[in-house]
Design a protein around this motif. Structure first.
Motif, short mmCIF file in Angstrom:
data_model
loop_
_atom_site.label_atom_id
_atom_site.label_comp_id
_atom_site.label_asym_id
_atom_site.label_seq_id
_atom_site.Cartn_x
_atom_site.Cartn_y
_atom_site.Cartn_z
N SER A 151 1.05 -1.05 0.25
CA SER A 151 -0.23 -0.13 0.37
C SER A 151 0.76 1.44 -0.06
CB SER A 151 -1.25 -0.07 1.00
OG SER A 151 0.07 -0.40 2.34
N THR A 152 2.07 1.30 0.48
CA THR A 152 2.97 2.19 0.58
C THR A 152 3.94 2.46 -1.16
OG1 THR A 152 3.41 1.79 3.02
CG2 THR A 152 5.24 3.15 1.60
N ILE A 153 4.00 1.34 -1.59
CA ILE A 153 4.45 1.45 -2.79
C ILE A 153 3.41 1.69 -3.79
CG2 ILE A 153 5.10 0.19 -5.09
CD1 ILE A 153 6.19 -2.15 -2.88
N VAL A 154 1.80 2.03 -3.76
CA VAL A 154 0.92 2.33 -4.38
C VAL A 154 0.53 3.61 -3.81
CG1 VAL A 154 -1.56 3.00 -4.23
CG2 VAL A 154 -0.05 0.25 -4.95
N ALA A 155 0.74 4.32 -2.78
CA ALA A 155 0.74 5.70 -2.57
C ALA A 155 1.85 5.96 -3.09
CB ALA A 155 0.38 5.72 -0.97
N LYS A 156 2.82 5.10 -2.84
CA LYS A 156 3.82 6.28 -3.82
C LYS A 156 4.25 6.45 -5.51
CE LYS A 156 7.88 5.65 -0.35
NZ LYS A 156 8.43 4.87 0.36
N ALA A 157 3.13 5.29 -5.85
CA ALA A 157 3.44 5.85 -7.61
C ALA A 157 2.41 6.86 -8.03
CB ALA A 157 3.29 4.04 -8.01
N TYR A 158 1.25 6.74 -6.74
CA TYR A 158 -0.27 7.35 -7.50
C TYR A 158 0.78 8.96 -7.55
CZ TYR A 158 -3.92 10.90 -6.33
OH TYR A 158 -4.48 11.27 -7.03
N ARG A 159 1.58 9.37 -5.85
CA ARG A 159 2.13 10.42 -5.63
C ARG A 159 2.68 10.90 -6.56
NH1 ARG A 159 7.29 11.79 -4.11
NH2 ARG A 159 7.21 13.96 -3.63
N ASP A 160 3.66 9.79 -7.66
CA ASP A 160 4.65 10.07 -8.48
C ASP A 160 4.25 10.45 -10.04
OD1 ASP A 160 7.13 9.97 -6.78
OD2 ASP A 160 7.12 8.15 -7.39
N ALA A 161 2.59 9.32 -9.95
CA ALA A 161 2.33 9.88 -10.79
C ALA A 161 1.37 11.74 -11.40
CB ALA A 161 1.04 8.62 -11.34
N VAL A 162 0.81 11.82 -9.83
CA VAL A 162 0.13 13.53 -9.69
C VAL A 162 1.97 14.12 -10.56
CG1 VAL A 162 -0.85 15.17 -8.99
CG2 VAL A 162 -0.86 12.28 -8.89
N MET A 163 2.42 14.24 -9.89
CA MET A 163 3.62 14.91 -10.30
C MET A 163 4.17 15.22 -11.60
SD MET A 163 6.13 14.75 -6.39
CE MET A 163 6.74 15.54 -7.03
#
Length: 196
Positions: A176-188
């Motif tokens: 779930s942390t990996i997913v959260a980081k991937a979401y952040r990276d995609a938005v950025m």
């Protein structure tokens, strides 16, 4: 018998930087009123997660409220947050925190066992956890564990693994942390200035 505890060096406050981390996530992900949902805020929680033995048990959703208030000072005036919307939102976040805290507590119980005696499969971990909860008379926790079955054992083993790796200086991120980081990276990436 050799017990291997999952105690990490403790700090005065496990969550000293949590609000700043949450705030950074809200900013980086361009959170606005459309993101005031349990799913989006759970991603923020997962992003802020640190492998500390009592991270979730010490966590308060007031930390999320603090970060939200700093990022969107008028978030409570948003239509979705009126008429009990904020209460419902925080109730859902409380459930997420409770589930994670439960998994964390189960991992702590498993860590008290000598390594050679620890269950190694989700099914065996679930069986051991439920027997231990029953032995301790923790009826409410036992009822909380039963509907999840092997998932309870799986999550406890995952948390135990992450905490033990952190104790050794390694880094293992929860899915779930990996997913959260991937979401952040995609938005950025989506909001990054375009160069041609």
């Amino acid at each position: 018998m050799n017990k291997q505890d999952i105690k990490l060096p403790t700090t005065v406050d496990t969550h000293a930087n949590t609000v700043d981390t949450l705030l950074s996530y809200l900013h980086d992900c361009h959170f606005d009123e459309t993101h005031l949902t349990p799913m989006h805020l759970t991603l923020a929680l997962e992003y802020a997660y640190q492998p500390h033995p009592t991270f979730w048990r010490d966590f308060s959703v007031s930390l999320v409220e603090d970060a939200m208030s700093r990022h969107m000072p008028n978030w409570q005036a948003r239509p979705a947050m009126m008429d009990g919307g904020a209460d419902r939102l925080f109730h859902e976040l409380d459930k997420v925190v409770r589930i994670n805290a439960f998994d964390e507590a189960n991992a702590e119980m498993l860590s008290a066992l000598p390594v050679a005696e620890r269950p190694t499969t989700p099914s065996a971990a679930f069986t051991w956890i439920t027997a231990e909860l029953e032995r301790k008379g923790l009826t409410e926790d036992l009822e909380f564990a039963r509907p999840d079955g092997d998932r309870c054992g799986e999550k406890a083993l995952d948390v135990l693994y992450c905490l033990e790796e952190a104790k050794r200086g390694g880094v293992v991120e929860r899915t779930s942390t990996i997913v959260a980081k991937a979401y952040r990276d995609a938005v950025m990436k989506r909001h990054a200035p375009q160069t041609t």
